[in-house]
Design a protein around this motif. Sequence first.
Motif, PDB file in Angstrom:
ATOM      1  N   GLU A 182       0.837  -1.208   0.000  1.00 51.12           N
ATOM      2  CA  GLU A 182       0.000   0.000   0.000  1.00 51.12           C
ATOM      3  C   GLU A 182       0.874   1.262   0.000  1.00 51.12           C
ATOM      4  OE1 GLU A 182      -2.923  -0.006   3.130  1.00 51.12           O
ATOM      5  OE2 GLU A 182      -3.606  -2.023   2.593  1.00 51.12           O
ATOM      6  N   ASN A 183       1.935   1.239   0.808  1.00 49.55           N
ATOM      7  CA  ASN A 183       2.840   2.399   0.846  1.00 49.55           C
ATOM      8  C   ASN A 183       3.511   2.617  -0.506  1.00 49.55           C
ATOM      9  OD1 ASN A 183       2.253   2.848   3.537  1.00 49.55           O
ATOM     10  ND2 ASN A 183       4.042   1.751   4.285  1.00 49.55           N
ATOM     11  N   CYS A 184       3.921   1.529  -1.136  1.00 49.57           N
ATOM     12  CA  CYS A 184       4.558   1.639  -2.451  1.00 49.57           C
ATOM     13  C   CYS A 184       3.579   2.184  -3.493  1.00 49.57           C
ATOM     14  CB  CYS A 184       5.103   0.285  -2.899  1.00 49.57           C
ATOM     15  SG  CYS A 184       6.564  -0.226  -1.994  1.00 49.57           S
ATOM     16  N   GLU A 185       2.339   1.745  -3.441  1.00 52.13           N
ATOM     17  CA  GLU A 185       1.337   2.244  -4.387  1.00 52.13           C
ATOM     18  C   GLU A 185       1.064   3.728  -4.168  1.00 52.13           C
ATOM     19  OE1 GLU A 185      -1.882  -0.504  -3.772  1.00 52.13           O
ATOM     20  OE2 GLU A 185      -1.080  -1.929  -5.245  1.00 52.13           O
ATOM     21  N   GLU A 186       1.027   4.159  -2.911  1.00 53.19           N
ATOM     22  CA  GLU A 186       0.848   5.583  -2.621  1.00 53.19           C
ATOM     23  C   GLU A 186       2.033   6.393  -3.147  1.00 53.19           C
ATOM     24  OE1 GLU A 186       0.149   6.266   1.529  1.00 53.19           O
ATOM     25  OE2 GLU A 186      -1.641   5.000   1.561  1.00 53.19           O
ATOM     26  N   ASP A 187       3.228   5.875  -2.931  1.00 54.85           N
ATOM     27  CA  ASP A 187       4.420   6.557  -3.426  1.00 54.85           C
ATOM     28  C   ASP A 187       4.405   6.635  -4.950  1.00 54.85           C
ATOM     29  OD1 ASP A 187       5.294   6.862  -0.836  1.00 54.85           O
ATOM     30  OD2 ASP A 187       6.781   5.236  -0.938  1.00 54.85           O
ATOM     31  N   LEU A 188       3.985   5.568  -5.587  1.00 55.31           N
ATOM     32  CA  LEU A 188       3.915   5.547  -7.049  1.00 55.31           C
ATOM     33  C   LEU A 188       2.895   6.563  -7.558  1.00 55.31           C
ATOM     34  CD1 LEU A 188       4.976   4.190  -9.596  1.00 55.31           C
ATOM     35  CD2 LEU A 188       3.204   2.456  -9.329  1.00 55.31           C
ATOM     36  N   ASP A 189       1.748   6.657  -6.905  1.00 54.21           N
ATOM     37  CA  ASP A 189       0.750   7.667  -7.290  1.00 54.21           C
ATOM     38  C   ASP A 189       1.319   9.074  -7.140  1.00 54.21           C
ATOM     39  OD1 ASP A 189      -1.140   5.752  -7.922  1.00 54.21           O
ATOM     40  OD2 ASP A 189      -2.140   5.846  -5.963  1.00 54.21           O
ATOM     41  N   PHE A 190       2.021   9.308  -6.038  1.00 56.49           N
ATOM     42  CA  PHE A 190       2.633  10.621  -5.813  1.00 56.49           C
ATOM     43  C   PHE A 190       3.637  10.938  -6.918  1.00 56.49           C
ATOM     44  CE2 PHE A 190       6.197  13.077  -4.099  1.00 56.49           C
ATOM     45  CZ  PHE A 190       5.538  14.250  -3.762  1.00 56.49           C
ATOM     46  N   LEU A 191       4.482   9.956  -7.263  1.00 54.64           N
ATOM     47  CA  LEU A 191       5.480  10.188  -8.300  1.00 54.64           C
ATOM     48  C   LEU A 191       4.837  10.435  -9.659  1.00 54.64           C
ATOM     49  CD1 LEU A 191       8.201   7.590  -7.289  1.00 54.64           C
ATOM     50  CD2 LEU A 191       8.328  10.073  -7.113  1.00 54.64           C
ATOM     51  N   ARG A 192       3.773   9.713  -9.957  1.00 51.35           N
ATOM     52  CA  ARG A 192       3.066   9.958 -11.228  1.00 51.35           C
ATOM     53  C   ARG A 192       2.547  11.386 -11.281  1.00 51.35           C
ATOM     54  NH1 ARG A 192       0.144   4.301 -10.980  1.00 51.35           N
ATOM     55  NH2 ARG A 192       1.549   3.080 -12.281  1.00 51.35           N
ATOM     56  N   GLU A 193       2.011  11.854 -10.160  1.00 47.30           N
ATOM     57  CA  GLU A 193       1.496  13.224 -10.093  1.00 47.30           C
ATOM     58  C   GLU A 193       2.630  14.232 -10.281  1.00 47.30           C
ATOM     59  OE1 GLU A 193      -0.592  15.708  -6.602  1.00 47.30           O
ATOM     60  OE2 GLU A 193      -1.501  13.755  -7.016  1.00 47.30           O
ATOM     61  N   GLN A 194       3.768  13.965  -9.676  1.00 48.78           N
ATOM     62  CA  GLN A 194       4.912  14.852  -9.806  1.00 48.78           C
ATOM     63  C   GLN A 194       5.454  14.862 -11.236  1.00 48.78           C
ATOM     64  OE1 GLN A 194       6.019  17.008  -7.349  1.00 48.78           O
ATOM     65  NE2 GLN A 194       4.083  16.290  -6.530  1.00 48.78           N
ATOM     66  N   ILE A 195       5.449  13.713 -11.890  1.00 46.23           N
ATOM     67  CA  ILE A 195       5.901  13.649 -13.283  1.00 46.23           C
ATOM     68  C   ILE A 195       4.987  14.494 -14.168  1.00 46.23           C
ATOM     69  CG2 ILE A 195       6.085  12.106 -15.285  1.00 46.23           C
ATOM     70  CD1 ILE A 195       7.129   9.955 -13.305  1.00 46.23           C
ATOM     71  N   THR A 196       3.679  14.381 -13.936  1.00 47.02           N
ATOM     72  CA  THR A 196       2.736  15.176 -14.714  1.00 47.02           C
ATOM     73  C   THR A 196       2.969  16.667 -14.482  1.00 47.02           C
ATOM     74  OG1 THR A 196       1.092  13.415 -14.600  1.00 47.02           O
ATOM     75  CG2 THR A 196       0.283  15.628 -15.127  1.00 47.02           C
ATOM     76  N   THR A 197       3.179  17.052 -13.233  1.00 44.40           N
ATOM     77  CA  THR A 197       3.447  18.455 -12.913  1.00 44.40           C
ATOM     78  C   THR A 197       4.711  18.938 -13.611  1.00 44.40           C
ATOM     79  OG1 THR A 197       2.365  18.191 -10.768  1.00 44.40           O
ATOM     80  CG2 THR A 197       3.845  20.077 -11.019  1.00 44.40           C
ATOM     81  N   LEU A 198       5.749  18.119 -13.602  1.00 45.15           N
ATOM     82  CA  LEU A 198       7.005  18.473 -14.250  1.00 45.15           C
ATOM     83  C   LEU A 198       6.826  18.615 -15.759  1.00 45.15           C
ATOM     84  CD1 LEU A 198      10.066  18.917 -13.999  1.00 45.15           C
ATOM     85  CD2 LEU A 198      10.331  16.455 -14.278  1.00 45.15           C
ATOM     86  N   GLU A 199       6.061  17.709 -16.366  1.00 47.72           N
ATOM     87  CA  GLU A 199       5.831  17.791 -17.816  1.00 47.72           C
ATOM     88  C   GLU A 199       5.071  19.063 -18.180  1.00 47.72           C
ATOM     89  OE1 GLU A 199       3.873  14.083 -18.557  1.00 47.72           O
ATOM     90  OE2 GLU A 199       5.749  13.030 -18.937  1.00 47.72           O
TER      91      GLU A 199
END
Length: 79
Positions: free
Chosen positions: A25-42
């Motif tokens: 669950e923690n890894c999935e939350e971290d992955l969601d956060f990183l996906r959001e950050q990648i979108t923000t960066l793009e």
Amino acid sequence: MLAYPVAEAETLLESKLATAQQSLENCEEDLDFLREQITTLEVATARLYNWEVTMKRKEKAENGGDDEPADQKKILPNG
């Protein structure tokens, strides 16, 4: 090799399973956060690129339609 009584082994395996599920669950939350950050960066990168294109167009218009900005004009020998 270790040997456990059945009841103790079940308890140990259940606790390991719970820990692994929590870790997942923690890894999935971290992955969601990183996906959001990648979108923000793009999005930020695209905005910066568009701003740069706009600035180059303004500079080109201010220089009277020259192909290159004044500080980047090439000096050609014999020409």
